[in-house]
Design a protein around this motif. Structure first.
Motif, PDB file in Angstrom:
ATOM      1  N   LYS A   1       0.059  -9.782  -0.761  1.00 26.43           N
ATOM      2  CA  LYS A   1       0.182  -8.582  -0.174  1.00 26.43           C
ATOM      3  C   LYS A   1      -1.333  -8.012  -0.162  1.00 26.43           C
ATOM      4  CE  LYS A   1       2.283  -4.397   1.365  1.00 26.43           C
ATOM      5  NZ  LYS A   1       3.380  -3.556   1.131  1.00 26.43           N
ATOM      6  N   ILE A   2      -1.830  -7.608   1.297  1.00 30.03           N
ATOM      7  CA  ILE A   2      -3.052  -6.762   1.118  1.00 30.03           C
ATOM      8  C   ILE A   2      -2.785  -5.536   1.785  1.00 30.03           C
ATOM      9  CG2 ILE A   2      -5.612  -6.713   1.933  1.00 30.03           C
ATOM     10  CD1 ILE A   2      -5.714  -9.753   1.767  1.00 30.03           C
ATOM     11  N   SER A   3      -3.119  -4.428   1.244  1.00 33.46           N
ATOM     12  CA  SER A   3      -3.251  -3.170   2.126  1.00 33.46           C
ATOM     13  C   SER A   3      -4.518  -2.601   1.946  1.00 33.46           C
ATOM     14  CB  SER A   3      -2.086  -2.193   1.314  1.00 33.46           C
ATOM     15  OG  SER A   3      -1.111  -2.826   1.342  1.00 33.46           O
ATOM     16  N   SER A   4      -4.767  -1.754   2.925  1.00 29.81           N
ATOM     17  CA  SER A   4      -6.246  -1.076   2.718  1.00 29.81           C
ATOM     18  C   SER A   4      -6.077   0.237   3.573  1.00 29.81           C
ATOM     19  CB  SER A   4      -7.216  -1.866   3.651  1.00 29.81           C
ATOM     20  OG  SER A   4      -6.870  -2.023   4.980  1.00 29.81           O
ATOM     21  N   TRP A   5      -6.895   1.002   3.450  1.00 34.84           N
ATOM     22  CA  TRP A   5      -6.938   2.470   3.882  1.00 34.84           C
ATOM     23  C   TRP A   5      -8.154   2.965   4.173  1.00 34.84           C
ATOM     24  CZ3 TRP A   5      -5.428   1.204  -0.934  1.00 34.84           C
ATOM     25  CH2 TRP A   5      -6.136   1.671  -1.845  1.00 34.84           C
ATOM     26  N   ASP A   6      -8.600   3.680   5.178  1.00 33.40           N
ATOM     27  CA  ASP A   6      -9.961   4.267   5.325  1.00 33.40           C
ATOM     28  C   ASP A   6      -9.803   5.596   6.134  1.00 33.40           C
ATOM     29  OD1 ASP A   6     -12.349   5.199   6.336  1.00 33.40           O
ATOM     30  OD2 ASP A   6     -13.082   3.087   6.902  1.00 33.40           O
ATOM     31  N   PHE A   7      -9.803   6.778   5.217  1.00 31.03           N
ATOM     32  CA  PHE A   7      -9.401   8.150   5.604  1.00 31.03           C
ATOM     33  C   PHE A   7     -10.236   8.474   6.676  1.00 31.03           C
ATOM     34  CE2 PHE A   7      -6.216   9.671   2.091  1.00 31.03           C
ATOM     35  CZ  PHE A   7      -5.520   8.453   2.274  1.00 31.03           C
ATOM     36  N   ARG A   8     -11.441   7.823   6.664  1.00 27.45           N
ATOM     37  CA  ARG A   8     -12.348   8.296   7.649  1.00 27.45           C
ATOM     38  C   ARG A   8     -11.915   8.064   9.093  1.00 27.45           C
ATOM     39  NH1 ARG A   8     -17.270   4.668   6.209  1.00 27.45           N
ATOM     40  NH2 ARG A   8     -15.769   3.072   6.320  1.00 27.45           N
ATOM     41  N   LYS A   9     -10.961   7.246   9.286  1.00 28.51           N
ATOM     42  CA  LYS A   9     -10.218   7.090  10.580  1.00 28.51           C
ATOM     43  C   LYS A   9      -9.082   8.148  11.004  1.00 28.51           C
ATOM     44  CE  LYS A   9     -10.761   2.185  10.514  1.00 28.51           C
ATOM     45  NZ  LYS A   9     -10.124   0.783  10.589  1.00 28.51           N
ATOM     46  N   LEU A  10      -8.892   8.943   9.969  1.00 32.75           N
ATOM     47  CA  LEU A  10      -8.063  10.133  10.305  1.00 32.75           C
ATOM     48  C   LEU A  10      -8.278  11.117  11.375  1.00 32.75           C
ATOM     49  CD1 LEU A  10      -7.106  11.099   6.525  1.00 32.75           C
ATOM     50  CD2 LEU A  10      -5.496  10.186   8.150  1.00 32.75           C
ATOM     51  N   PRO A  11      -7.770  11.532  12.175  1.00 33.84           N
ATOM     52  CA  PRO A  11      -7.958  12.553  13.225  1.00 33.84           C
ATOM     53  C   PRO A  11      -8.774  13.684  12.414  1.00 33.84           C
ATOM     54  CG  PRO A  11      -5.900  11.898  13.687  1.00 33.84           C
ATOM     55  CD  PRO A  11      -6.335  11.423  12.346  1.00 33.84           C
ATOM     56  N   GLY A  12      -9.878  13.983  12.889  1.00 30.70           N
ATOM     57  CA  GLY A  12     -10.683  15.380  12.473  1.00 30.70           C
ATOM     58  C   GLY A  12     -11.595  15.012  11.033  1.00 30.70           C
ATOM     59  N   ALA A  13     -11.386  13.662  10.601  1.00 30.72           N
ATOM     60  CA  ALA A  13     -12.205  13.092   9.604  1.00 30.72           C
ATOM     61  C   ALA A  13     -13.699  13.266   9.994  1.00 30.72           C
ATOM     62  CB  ALA A  13     -11.887  12.096   9.106  1.00 30.72           C
ATOM     63  N   ARG A  14     -14.639  13.822   9.128  1.00 31.51           N
ATOM     64  CA  ARG A  14     -16.074  13.705   9.041  1.00 31.51           C
ATOM     65  C   ARG A  14     -16.431  12.440   9.285  1.00 31.51           C
ATOM     66  NH1 ARG A  14     -18.119  15.998   4.145  1.00 31.51           N
ATOM     67  NH2 ARG A  14     -16.226  15.437   3.215  1.00 31.51           N
ATOM     68  N   GLN A  15     -17.422  12.045  10.121  1.00 32.85           N
ATOM     69  CA  GLN A  15     -18.181  10.896  10.234  1.00 32.85           C
ATOM     70  C   GLN A  15     -19.266  10.696   9.524  1.00 32.85           C
ATOM     71  OE1 GLN A  15     -16.387   8.011  11.643  1.00 32.85           O
ATOM     72  NE2 GLN A  15     -14.842   9.297  11.286  1.00 32.85           N
ATOM     73  N   GLN A  16     -19.389   9.645   8.630  1.00 33.22           N
ATOM     74  CA  GLN A  16     -20.655   9.534   7.935  1.00 33.22           C
ATOM     75  C   GLN A  16     -21.824   8.892   8.874  1.00 33.22           C
ATOM     76  OE1 GLN A  16     -21.478  10.237   4.696  1.00 33.22           O
ATOM     77  NE2 GLN A  16     -19.615  11.033   4.650  1.00 33.22           N
ATOM     78  N   PRO A  17     -23.068   9.174   8.793  1.00 30.84           N
ATOM     79  CA  PRO A  17     -23.965   8.514   9.410  1.00 30.84           C
ATOM     80  C   PRO A  17     -23.722   7.121   9.477  1.00 30.84           C
ATOM     81  CG  PRO A  17     -24.911  10.299   7.899  1.00 30.84           C
ATOM     82  CD  PRO A  17     -23.560  10.046   7.708  1.00 30.84           C
ATOM     83  N   GLY A  18     -24.149   6.414  10.724  1.00 30.95           N
ATOM     84  CA  GLY A  18     -23.967   4.953  10.698  1.00 30.95           C
ATOM     85  C   GLY A  18     -22.454   4.260  10.751  1.00 30.95           C
ATOM     86  N   THR A  19     -21.334   5.370  10.754  1.00 31.30           N
ATOM     87  CA  THR A  19     -19.894   5.008  10.865  1.00 31.30           C
ATOM     88  C   THR A  19     -19.561   5.089  12.411  1.00 31.30           C
ATOM     89  OG1 THR A  19     -19.096   6.904  10.237  1.00 31.30           O
ATOM     90  CG2 THR A  19     -19.512   5.244   8.475  1.00 31.30           C
TER      91      THR A  19
END
Length: 161
Positions: free
Chosen positions: A143-161
């Motif tokens: 089993k593989i699980s992943s998360w990227d909270f940068r995808k949350l609505p309203g998340a601050r985006q880092q330069p280059g993302t």
């Protein structure tokens, strides 16, 4: 080999396969948990992800190795980020199997050539280190699980993302 179970929860913030592979290529430390006789045992390790398996090198005279000889099930987490909306990571659960001689002494092994060089490129400036105390473990994901909270609505985006 059976394909890992599909992530059911958190799919909206899950990494794509390409995002996961890039993340695992750049991060340097995985925390692995084994099932010991006195409960879980968690330790940090360096690793190589080849797109389908995680390769770990472990001291063969370590508690982790003793635990895995008795029970090859393992959990592994690689994560990064500081602020809540920047957290991301990958959890892999599966079983390990030793590959090559125990401990590794450098006997020719075509299966390990690519892994050892990729590991050396990531951690030791391209120099393959074989010390006669470590051996290779291949973690095959169930089993593989992943998360990227940068995808949350309203998340601050880092330069280059």
């Amino acid at each position: 080999m059976t394909a890992p179970k599909t992530q059911r929860r958190g799919r909206a913030i899950a990494m794509t396969d390409d995002e996961r592979d890039a993340f695992l290529a750049e991060e340097r430390t995985v925390r692995v948990a084994t099932n010991g006789t006195h409960g879980p045992h968690a330790t940090p390790l360096w690793f190589h992800w080849d797109g389908s398996a995680m390769w770990l090198t472990s001291l063969v005279r370590a508690q982790r190795w003793a635990d895995l000889e008795k029970d090859p099930r393992i959990g592994a987490v690689v994560d990064a980020g500081h602020d809540y909306d920047q957290l991301r990571g990958v959890e892999i659960r599966g079983r390990v199997e030793p590959v090559g001689e125990i401990p590794r002494t450098g006997e020719p092994n075509p299966e390990l050539e690519r892994v050892e060089q990729a590991f050396a490129d990531k951690y030791t400036g391209g120099h393959v280190v074989i010390d006669g105390r470590h051996a290779w473990l291949r973690l095959t994901p169930e089993k593989i699980s992943s998360w990227d909270f940068r995808k949350l609505p309203g998340a601050r985006q880092q330069p280059g993302t």
